[in-house]
Write a protein that holds these residues in place. Structure first.
Motif, PDB file in Angstrom:
ATOM      1  N   GLY A   1       0.800  -1.222   0.000  1.00  0.00           N
ATOM      2  CA  GLY A   1       0.000   0.000   0.000  1.00  0.00           C
ATOM      3  C   GLY A   1       0.831   1.268   0.000  1.00  0.00           C
ATOM      4  O   GLY A   1       0.302   2.358  -0.211  1.00  0.00           O
ATOM      5  N   THR A   2       2.150   1.144   0.226  1.00  0.00           N
ATOM      6  CA  THR A   2       2.984   2.353   0.274  1.00  0.00           C
ATOM      7  C   THR A   2       3.514   2.720  -1.106  1.00  0.00           C
ATOM      8  O   THR A   2       4.113   3.769  -1.286  1.00  0.00           O
ATOM      9  N   GLY A   3       3.313   1.840  -2.070  1.00  0.00           N
ATOM     10  CA  GLY A   3       3.839   2.088  -3.405  1.00  0.00           C
ATOM     11  C   GLY A   3       5.306   1.706  -3.526  1.00  0.00           C
ATOM     12  O   GLY A   3       5.925   1.880  -4.576  1.00  0.00           O
ATOM     13  N   GLN A   4       5.871   1.174  -2.454  1.00  0.00           N
ATOM     14  CA  GLN A   4       7.281   0.807  -2.471  1.00  0.00           C
ATOM     15  C   GLN A   4       7.459  -0.638  -2.968  1.00  0.00           C
ATOM     16  O   GLN A   4       6.765  -1.541  -2.472  1.00  0.00           O
ATOM     17  N   ALA A   5       8.349  -0.800  -3.942  1.00  0.00           N
ATOM     18  CA  ALA A   5       8.582  -2.152  -4.483  1.00  0.00           C
ATOM     19  C   ALA A   5       9.412  -2.961  -3.475  1.00  0.00           C
ATOM     20  O   ALA A   5      10.242  -2.401  -2.768  1.00  0.00           O
ATOM     21  N   PRO A   6       9.163  -4.264  -3.399  1.00  0.00           N
ATOM     22  CA  PRO A   6       9.961  -5.071  -2.462  1.00  0.00           C
ATOM     23  C   PRO A   6      11.419  -5.138  -2.923  1.00  0.00           C
ATOM     24  O   PRO A   6      11.689  -5.140  -4.119  1.00  0.00           O
ATOM     25  N   ALA A   7      12.327  -5.182  -1.998  1.00  0.00           N
ATOM     26  CA  ALA A   7      13.755  -5.251  -2.352  1.00  0.00           C
ATOM     27  C   ALA A   7      14.169  -6.713  -2.425  1.00  0.00           C
ATOM     28  O   ALA A   7      13.993  -7.465  -1.464  1.00  0.00           O
ATOM     29  N   LEU A   8      14.659  -7.107  -3.588  1.00  0.00           N
ATOM     30  CA  LEU A   8      15.123  -8.495  -3.732  1.00  0.00           C
ATOM     31  C   LEU A   8      16.630  -8.526  -3.488  1.00  0.00           C
ATOM     32  O   LEU A   8      17.361  -7.696  -4.023  1.00  0.00           O
ATOM     33  N   GLN A   9      17.038  -9.485  -2.702  1.00  0.00           N
ATOM     34  CA  GLN A   9      18.482  -9.665  -2.503  1.00  0.00           C
ATOM     35  C   GLN A   9      18.902 -10.883  -3.294  1.00  0.00           C
ATOM     36  O   GLN A   9      18.220 -11.917  -3.248  1.00  0.00           O
ATOM     37  N   PHE A  10      20.023 -10.808  -3.989  1.00  0.00           N
ATOM     38  CA  PHE A  10      20.466 -11.932  -4.821  1.00  0.00           C
ATOM     39  C   PHE A  10      21.707 -12.590  -4.244  1.00  0.00           C
ATOM     40  O   PHE A  10      22.508 -11.946  -3.570  1.00  0.00           O
ATOM     41  N   VAL A  11      21.837 -13.849  -4.566  1.00  0.00           N
ATOM     42  CA  VAL A  11      23.054 -14.586  -4.199  1.00  0.00           C
ATOM     43  C   VAL A  11      23.460 -15.379  -5.437  1.00  0.00           C
ATOM     44  O   VAL A  11      22.595 -15.806  -6.216  1.00  0.00           O
ATOM     45  N   GLU A  12      24.763 -15.560  -5.637  1.00  0.00           N
ATOM     46  CA  GLU A  12      25.218 -16.229  -6.854  1.00  0.00           C
ATOM     47  C   GLU A  12      24.879 -17.715  -6.806  1.00  0.00           C
ATOM     48  O   GLU A  12      25.006 -18.361  -5.762  1.00  0.00           O
ATOM     49  N   ASN A  13      24.448 -18.241  -7.940  1.00  0.00           N
ATOM     50  CA  ASN A  13      24.153 -19.677  -8.033  1.00  0.00           C
ATOM     51  C   ASN A  13      25.449 -20.461  -8.194  1.00  0.00           C
ATOM     52  O   ASN A  13      26.450 -19.909  -8.660  1.00  0.00           O
ATOM     53  N   PRO A  14      25.427 -21.756  -7.864  1.00  0.00           N
ATOM     54  CA  PRO A  14      26.630 -22.561  -8.144  1.00  0.00           C
ATOM     55  C   PRO A  14      26.864 -22.614  -9.647  1.00  0.00           C
ATOM     56  O   PRO A  14      25.909 -22.633 -10.422  1.00  0.00           O
ATOM     57  N   ASP A  15      28.124 -22.612 -10.030  1.00  0.00           N
ATOM     58  CA  ASP A  15      28.439 -22.778 -11.455  1.00  0.00           C
ATOM     59  C   ASP A  15      28.532 -24.285 -11.711  1.00  0.00           C
ATOM     60  O   ASP A  15      29.482 -24.949 -11.285  1.00  0.00           O
ATOM     61  N   ILE A  16      27.535 -24.814 -12.386  1.00  0.00           N
ATOM     62  CA  ILE A  16      27.429 -26.270 -12.556  1.00  0.00           C
ATOM     63  C   ILE A  16      28.599 -26.781 -13.387  1.00  0.00           C
ATOM     64  O   ILE A  16      29.275 -27.752 -13.014  1.00  0.00           O
ATOM     65  N   LEU A  17      28.851 -26.107 -14.491  1.00  0.00           N
ATOM     66  CA  LEU A  17      29.934 -26.519 -15.387  1.00  0.00           C
ATOM     67  C   LEU A  17      31.280 -26.523 -14.656  1.00  0.00           C
ATOM     68  O   LEU A  17      32.016 -27.518 -14.692  1.00  0.00           O
ATOM     69  N   ALA A  18      31.576 -25.420 -13.965  1.00  0.00           N
ATOM     70  CA  ALA A  18      32.869 -25.316 -13.277  1.00  0.00           C
ATOM     71  C   ALA A  18      32.969 -26.360 -12.159  1.00  0.00           C
ATOM     72  O   ALA A  18      34.022 -26.976 -11.958  1.00  0.00           O
ATOM     73  N   THR A  19      31.848 -26.576 -11.452  1.00  0.00           N
ATOM     74  CA  THR A  19      31.861 -27.545 -10.343  1.00  0.00           C
ATOM     75  C   THR A  19      32.166 -28.944 -10.868  1.00  0.00           C
ATOM     76  O   THR A  19      32.971 -29.684 -10.297  1.00  0.00           O
ATOM     77  N   ILE A  20      31.519 -29.321 -11.974  1.00  0.00           N
ATOM     78  CA  ILE A  20      31.720 -30.671 -12.525  1.00  0.00           C
ATOM     79  C   ILE A  20      33.152 -30.804 -13.065  1.00  0.00           C
ATOM     80  O   ILE A  20      33.795 -31.847 -12.906  1.00  0.00           O
ATOM     81  N   CYS A  21      33.653 -29.736 -13.686  1.00  0.00           N
ATOM     82  CA  CYS A  21      35.019 -29.795 -14.229  1.00  0.00           C
ATOM     83  C   CYS A  21      36.060 -29.993 -13.118  1.00  0.00           C
ATOM     84  O   CYS A  21      37.076 -30.633 -13.326  1.00  0.00           O
ATOM     85  N   ARG A  22      35.784 -29.422 -11.957  1.00  0.00           N
ATOM     86  CA  ARG A  22      36.742 -29.545 -10.850  1.00  0.00           C
ATOM     87  C   ARG A  22      36.534 -30.821 -10.041  1.00  0.00           C
ATOM     88  O   ARG A  22      37.380 -31.193  -9.235  1.00  0.00           O
ATOM     89  N   GLY A  23      35.393 -31.475 -10.246  1.00  0.00           N
ATOM     90  CA  GLY A  23      35.023 -32.614  -9.402  1.00  0.00           C
ATOM     91  C   GLY A  23      35.820 -33.880  -9.680  1.00  0.00           C
ATOM     92  O   GLY A  23      36.508 -33.991 -10.695  1.00  0.00           O
TER      93      GLY A  23
END
Ligand code: CTP
Length: 398
Positions: free
Chosen positions: A291-313
């Motif tokens: 009701g205040t007209g204020q948009a919610p603030a989204l906080q982001f976090v980096e996803n795992p890099d699937i390709l890099a993880t598998i290459c190092r695994g």
């Protein structure tokens, strides 16, 4: 395709027998002839009429059928196919096979045959885990019988665990792997595809415009060369190809878990457009306007890099292929990405809107490896896939 191939399909008695009807349709769709055998117990779950209508052939069910004996004896029937598939394979059928019993048509065919046999077990989790069944499984494996599934999950009887019959697509993939002697026969290859969806709340998400077309085409091309493909896909616009094992996921974290669970593999192709970030403060109920007209603030976090993880695994496939979807300095970014992520090849493409590549039917790629770079002319995504699959087959044989 499975044109010219013949499968003898034995349908055992279990609730999963209905899935065998889909299997018949999938096989016939690939040009494969299906000769159905319905056990007495199987006929309690699906009707001979629906089986024969879908197979386009008479159903065999009784051991002593005079017409059959004059036309085709059970010995001949058991050898008339390129492969015998038992789906569902019940605990009872497995026990009969393991002890060499021949007391009905199905068990007699299985004892008399000299063709390869594939079993798709389906039973209650306790029956599957019972030492007797596990003993039979070991005996049958030792006899060279191949298995697909069972899967883990909710069972028709309400319990949870291993024992659910593999999905028809996965059975088809196993059949293809046994029948198609392409250059990738016997090789397991993982393909990631499509976008991921990262939830903001239960009804909203962040995603991207990937259609999954290139990934699906690559999975189909690898399948056509005989590979057994695990296709890990986000919610894509393009349907998954037949004859591959499909693992449907939504988020990047789910995609990583699915790829790790699918290892080991000889090769992996990472064609998915994975969201780089997920919403850290995703809400568990729908976010409302306050009701205040204020948009919610989204906080982001980096996803795992699937390709890099598998290459190092530890279980890194011999050949790992990544994609680099770029909008500027395509080759520069792609070269850096290959080194940063540790993959063998990177397929670079320009996804700027004016190219029409993202969501389109064509692609224009440069394949970058340690050995050099090769730019392919713009062509249909299917053609890019076929060329890439042929290269993969070549590299795995070197
Ligand atoms: N990839 C992945 N997991 C991620 C991000 C990307 O497996 N979390 C894979 C993609 O499937 C692709 C390759 O990494 O094979 C490159 O993806 P791309 O989106 O082009 O690169 P990014 O990692 O997002 O790098 P940048 O932000 O620099 O574009």
């Amino acid at each position: 395709m499975l044109s010219g191939k013949r499968v003898l399909l034995i349908i055992g008695g279990g609730i999963a027998a209905y899935k065998s009807l889909s299997l018949i349709r999938l096989l016939r769709g690939q040009g494969c002839a299906v000769t159905p055998v319905l056990t007495q117990a199987g006929a309690q779950f699906v009707t001979p009429l629906s089986v024969s209508a879908l197979a386009g052939q008479k159903v065999h069910s009784a051991l002593f059928d005079l017409t059959d004996e004059s036309e085709m004896g059970h010995i001949e029937l058991s050898r008339s196919a390129d492969l015998i598939v038992v789906a569902p394979a019940t605990a009872d059928l497995m026990a009969k096979m393991a002890t060499g019993r021949a007391e009905d048509l199905a068990s007699t065919l299985l004892l008399a045959t000299d063709t390869p046999v594939l079993l798709a077990p389906a039973m209650n989790v306790r029956m599957w885990e019972h030492p007797a069944t596990q003993r039979n499984l070991a005996v049958l494996r030792g006899d060279g019988i191949r298995f697909v599934g069972p899967d883990e999950g909710e069972m028709a009887c309400g319990e949870y665990g291993a024992g659910r019959m593999a999905e028809p697509e996965a059975i088809l993939a196993a059949i293809r792997a046994m029948l198609v002697q392409g250059p990738l026969a016997g090789q397991h290859i993982i393909v990631t595809s499509g976008p991921t969806q990262e939830p903001i709340d239960p009804v909203r998400y962040i995603s991207n415009r990937s259609s999954g077309a290139q990934g699906a085409a690559i999975a189909a091309a690898l399948r056509d060369l005989g590979a057994s493909v695990t296709f890990v896909t986000g919610p894509a616009a393009v349907p998954a190809p037949d004859g591959v094992r499909v693992v449907a996921v939504e988020t990047a974290q789910e995609m990583l878990a699915a790829v790790e669970a699918a290892l080991p593999a000889s090769a992996a192709v990472f064609a998915a457009a994975v969201a780089d970030w997920r919403v850290l403060n995703a809400a568990s109920s729908k976010v409302k306007k306050d009701g205040t007209g204020q948009a919610p603030a989204l906080q982001f976090v980096e996803n795992p890099d699937i390709l890099a993880t598998i290459c190092r695994g530890d279980a890194r496939p011999k050949l790992v292929v990544g994609f680099a979807a770029e909008t500027d300095d395509v080759l520069g970014h792609a070269r850096a990405k290959r080194l940063r992520k540790g993959c063998d090849w990177i397929v670079a493409n320009d996804v700027s809107p004016h190219t029409g590549i993202m969501g389109g039917v064509e692609n224009s790629v440069t394949v970058i490896s340690a050995e050099g770079e090769e730019t392919w002319p713009r062509m249909a995504k299917d053609a890019v896939a076929a060329k890439l699959a042929a290269r993969i087959a070549q590299a795995l044989h070197d």
